[in-house]
Design an enzyme around this catalytic site. Sequence first.
Site, PDB file in Angstrom:
ATOM      1  N   HIS A 300       0.848  -1.191   0.000  1.00 58.74           N
ATOM      2  CA  HIS A 300       0.000   0.000   0.000  1.00 58.74           C
ATOM      3  C   HIS A 300       0.881   1.236   0.000  1.00 58.74           C
ATOM      4  O   HIS A 300       1.931   1.242   0.644  1.00 58.74           O
ATOM      5  CB  HIS A 300      -0.924   0.005   1.234  1.00 58.74           C
ATOM      6  CG  HIS A 300      -2.099   0.884   1.061  1.00 58.74           C
ATOM      7  ND1 HIS A 300      -2.044   2.235   1.288  1.00 58.74           N
ATOM      8  CD2 HIS A 300      -3.351   0.616   0.620  1.00 58.74           C
ATOM      9  CE1 HIS A 300      -3.224   2.767   1.030  1.00 58.74           C
ATOM     10  NE2 HIS A 300      -4.037   1.799   0.601  1.00 58.74           N
ATOM     11  N   ASP A 357      -7.924  -5.608   0.058  1.00 62.48           N
ATOM     12  CA  ASP A 357      -8.371  -6.505  -1.007  1.00 62.48           C
ATOM     13  C   ASP A 357      -7.964  -7.956  -0.788  1.00 62.48           C
ATOM     14  O   ASP A 357      -8.446  -8.846  -1.475  1.00 62.48           O
ATOM     15  CB  ASP A 357      -7.831  -6.024  -2.365  1.00 62.48           C
ATOM     16  CG  ASP A 357      -8.513  -4.756  -2.807  1.00 62.48           C
ATOM     17  OD1 ASP A 357      -9.736  -4.668  -2.653  1.00 62.48           O
ATOM     18  OD2 ASP A 357      -7.833  -3.840  -3.295  1.00 62.48           O
TER      19      ASP A 357
END
Length: 424
Positions: A300, A357
């Site tokens: 991320h 996710d």
Amino acid sequence: MSTAKLIYDGKEHELSVIEGTEGERGIEVAKLRQQTGLVTLDPGYSSTGSCTSAITFIDGEKGILRYRGYPIEQVAERARFTEVCYLLIYGRRPEPNELAEFRESMTRHTLLHEDMKKFYEGYPPGAHPMAIMAAMFASLSSFYPETDETLELNILRILAKSKTLAAFSYKKSMGQPFIYPRNDLSWPGNFLRMMFAVPAEEYEVHPVLESALNLLLILHADHEQNCSTSTVRMVGSSQANLFASLSAAICALWGPLHGGANQGVIEMLEAVQADGGDCGKFLSQVKDGKSRVRLMGFGHRVYKNFDPRATLLKRAADQIFNELGVNDPLLELAKSVEEAALKDNYFVERRLYPNVDFYSGIIYRAMGIPTEMFTVMFALGRLPGWIAHWMEQRNDESSRIHRPRQIYMGEQKREFSDQGTKVL
Ligand code: CMC
């Protein structure tokens, strides 16, 4: 106010430093070009703040995520998605009567204009539901033109109709008749029924599915200046209408590095499983740098220790699987991949951890939602966040059209000689 000094070409320039309510600091460079003739260069915007915002706070080092100041863990445990929509868009928690009215409006506007059903007929059977969603959102602007007077109502229409649009796109892909909304159901319950009911049979909304979907929607509801939210702001900065701006955001979300990663995770796990389920072999491919394979659902830009949404979802996954009595070998494989990656120097050094996710796809799968719909589910959850950012920018009188600069690296001026190719 503190300042930073920039020395360039022998001259000293003072730049203001702005401090946020959580102590984050940024150098204001809006007048930099005027003062120095320089622009900043930051492809991918790793060090660039595009705006000030009062909606969502993230501390990526500490794994903190708050909506309007409220910790995500508390919101996820205690709120329903409709309240989160209100909180994000209007900036405060609604009073009980306001929430009841808001819920009522969000159910009353669920129907689609009957003419919109014809659009679905034009798509080929394998059409990706994200393509349909993006087109449908842009099309909504032709049914509900935007004015200062209609904007509030259009926001309710979007929050209400989005689930109908999404469920219809699934029904279209299945070749099944559309199921119309039933307004006595909750937001998630209504959506589940429109997805899974068939006219010939009764459909009872399963409470575990309903609360799992509520959780997933809340965890996706906002995430400050990510790619799709920045797209909403970029498109909205030209004063394009809300539907058009959201349609652009849906397209931005679709990419596998952003919201499309949830579909990518399942496809990746299925491929590993089909190849014998060897995590080590797969991670070697990821690390070799030649195959350009990424561990989907990992890494991320902002979170560098853990993504609090992934932590909540991992816990929820076990509970949902137990309650539904689902036994999916992909969940066990996902856990093995995660465990192996978290011990591996490649991922440790780069501070790559599971993101939202990684487990969301596994849960959607257990809920019976098909893989191609996963990114649509992300979009449904993210709508209140996109709307909140679009509104925040619209209400900011200092907001200007987004128009970044560049450093030109192309050919210098040269002659376009006449080669006799001009066609009249
Ligand atoms: N698998 C393997 N290597 C990775 C991964 C990954 N998932 N993510 C980053 N890296 C490596 C990358 O190759 C680079 O290595 P090196 O320094 O040797 O070149 C380093 O880590 C830094 O990566 P980056 O691409 O510069 O990082 P970024 O901040 O630009 O990208 C990201 C962030 C999320 C796009 C990226 O981590 C990624 O592609 N992850 C997989 C896709 C994914 O799960 N996306 C969902 C993000 S969370 C939901 C959302 O909000 O969209």
